[in-house]
Design a protein around this motif. Sequence first.
Motif, mmCIF file in Angstrom:
data_model
loop_
_atom_site.group_PDB
_atom_site.id
_atom_site.type_symbol
_atom_site.label_atom_id
_atom_site.label_comp_id
_atom_site.label_asym_id
_atom_site.label_seq_id
_atom_site.Cartn_x
_atom_site.Cartn_y
_atom_site.Cartn_z
ATOM 1 N N ASN A 32 1.152 3.489 -2.825
ATOM 2 C CA ASN A 32 2.536 3.471 -2.351
ATOM 3 C C ASN A 32 2.500 3.331 -0.828
ATOM 4 O O ASN A 32 2.100 4.257 -0.128
ATOM 5 C CB ASN A 32 3.231 4.778 -2.770
ATOM 6 C CG ASN A 32 4.661 4.864 -2.262
ATOM 7 O OD1 ASN A 32 5.044 4.121 -1.355
ATOM 8 N ND2 ASN A 32 5.438 5.756 -2.827
ATOM 9 N N ASP A 33 2.904 2.158 -0.317
ATOM 10 C CA ASP A 33 2.781 1.954 1.130
ATOM 11 C C ASP A 33 3.874 2.667 1.930
ATOM 12 O O ASP A 33 3.892 2.611 3.150
ATOM 13 C CB ASP A 33 2.697 0.457 1.476
ATOM 14 C CG ASP A 33 3.918 -0.318 1.013
ATOM 15 O OD1 ASP A 33 4.901 0.318 0.583
ATOM 16 O OD2 ASP A 33 3.891 -1.564 1.073
ATOM 17 N N ARG A 34 4.776 3.351 1.226
ATOM 18 C CA ARG A 34 5.794 4.146 1.925
ATOM 19 C C ARG A 34 5.374 5.613 2.030
ATOM 20 O O ARG A 34 6.127 6.455 2.493
ATOM 21 C CB ARG A 34 7.143 4.050 1.197
ATOM 22 C CG ARG A 34 7.679 2.629 1.107
ATOM 23 C CD ARG A 34 8.905 2.519 0.225
ATOM 24 N NE ARG A 34 8.760 3.152 -1.081
ATOM 25 C CZ ARG A 34 8.057 2.670 -2.118
ATOM 26 N NH1 ARG A 34 7.391 1.528 -1.993
ATOM 27 N NH2 ARG A 34 8.000 3.318 -3.266
ATOM 28 N N ALA A 35 4.171 5.922 1.571
ATOM 29 C CA ALA A 35 3.712 7.319 1.591
ATOM 30 C C ALA A 35 3.204 7.689 2.983
ATOM 31 O O ALA A 35 2.014 7.799 3.242
ATOM 32 C CB ALA A 35 2.620 7.514 0.543
ATOM 33 N N SER A 36 4.163 7.838 3.880
ATOM 34 C CA SER A 36 3.819 8.152 5.270
ATOM 35 C C SER A 36 4.463 9.485 5.628
ATOM 36 O O SER A 36 5.645 9.692 5.363
ATOM 37 C CB SER A 36 4.354 7.023 6.157
ATOM 38 O OG SER A 36 4.168 7.350 7.501
ATOM 39 N N CYS A 37 3.681 10.386 6.204
ATOM 40 C CA CYS A 37 4.203 11.721 6.534
ATOM 41 C C CYS A 37 4.842 11.698 7.920
ATOM 42 O O CYS A 37 4.158 11.497 8.924
ATOM 43 C CB CYS A 37 3.060 12.736 6.512
ATOM 44 S SG CYS A 37 3.593 14.374 7.041
#
Length: 338
Positions: A284-289
């Motif tokens: 998931n390339d939106r899995a950014s903290c």
Amino acid sequence: MAATATVERTEFGYTGVQPDADWREEVLALAAKRDAVILAHNYQLPEIQDIAHHTGDSLALSRIAAQSQASTIVFCGVHFMAETAKILSPDKTVLIPDARAGCSLADSITGAQLREWKAEHPGAVVVSYVNTTAEVKAETDICCTSSNAVDVVASIPADREVLFCPDQFLGAHVRRKTGRDNLHVWAGECHVHAGINGPELAGKAKANPDADLFIHPECGCATSALYLAGEGALPAEKVKILSTGDMLTAARDTNARQVLVATEVGMLHQLRRAAPEIDFQPVNDRASCRYMKMITPAALLRSLRENADEVHVDADTAARARKSVQRMIEIGQPGGAE
Ligand code: SF4
């Protein structure tokens, strides 16, 4: 010195350093002047990872901090990680470039909530993942990492109840591995890892049948991946449930040409550096903290210029928390925090 950036505090973090500006020279000069070592977590922005003296998972970094000769630790990560470094290095100055960098998982249980839970289960042994505040660690019997969580729980006599917090996915993984039905799991989660789900993983795996799957046990997809592997829907030999530290080791050892990675996207930078010949792709390339990404070059510059934000843990809390962290280090391999 080339960098003269004016750092500005905004609601979302510190800004003011242009990507191409020569801020690195000033950061390194200030670190040398302050006798500071810069540590960066694997989920940090690539430019922060690249300038740090050391990168790694939270526990490895805390141990480096404790062993370092430097009198100041600049911890580029989230607040509970800097607290853990302070717990293990009480005599050092520990700075975090932006104290607002929290963690949704650590925030999912407070010390008061844990005390209440313990009162409902007298005599239970409390096991907490290292992603917890110092106050929660102080109420904990044994801390654990994702690598040694199973060993830690297995070391507890089978007839003792266990309270496991705060991560429900890691808790489910430990319950299945140990087969204990007296393991109670707190329903906490990390918003980033929970967003990486089973159907998404299954879809990506189907589209890339030769790829290895590196999955962090905190991910919402970790339990689905094990289930799907058990059902034959995913090739079991390709599913690897790994801490961030173990992912780097596995990257160096795998024969796969492509690896699908289920954890925070910052990890891709380290993996690509460790094994440039492998095609690492995020599940998931939106899995950014967003908390991790609050540690910007501007925040790091400000931290070293102003000796801020200093992390404090009161002596009594630190002493109690240290015991639970040290018990973790004594049981099984200590590596493998987030
Ligand atoms: S990725 Fe999740 S567990 Fe890690 S720091 Fe961010 S919110 Fe916390």
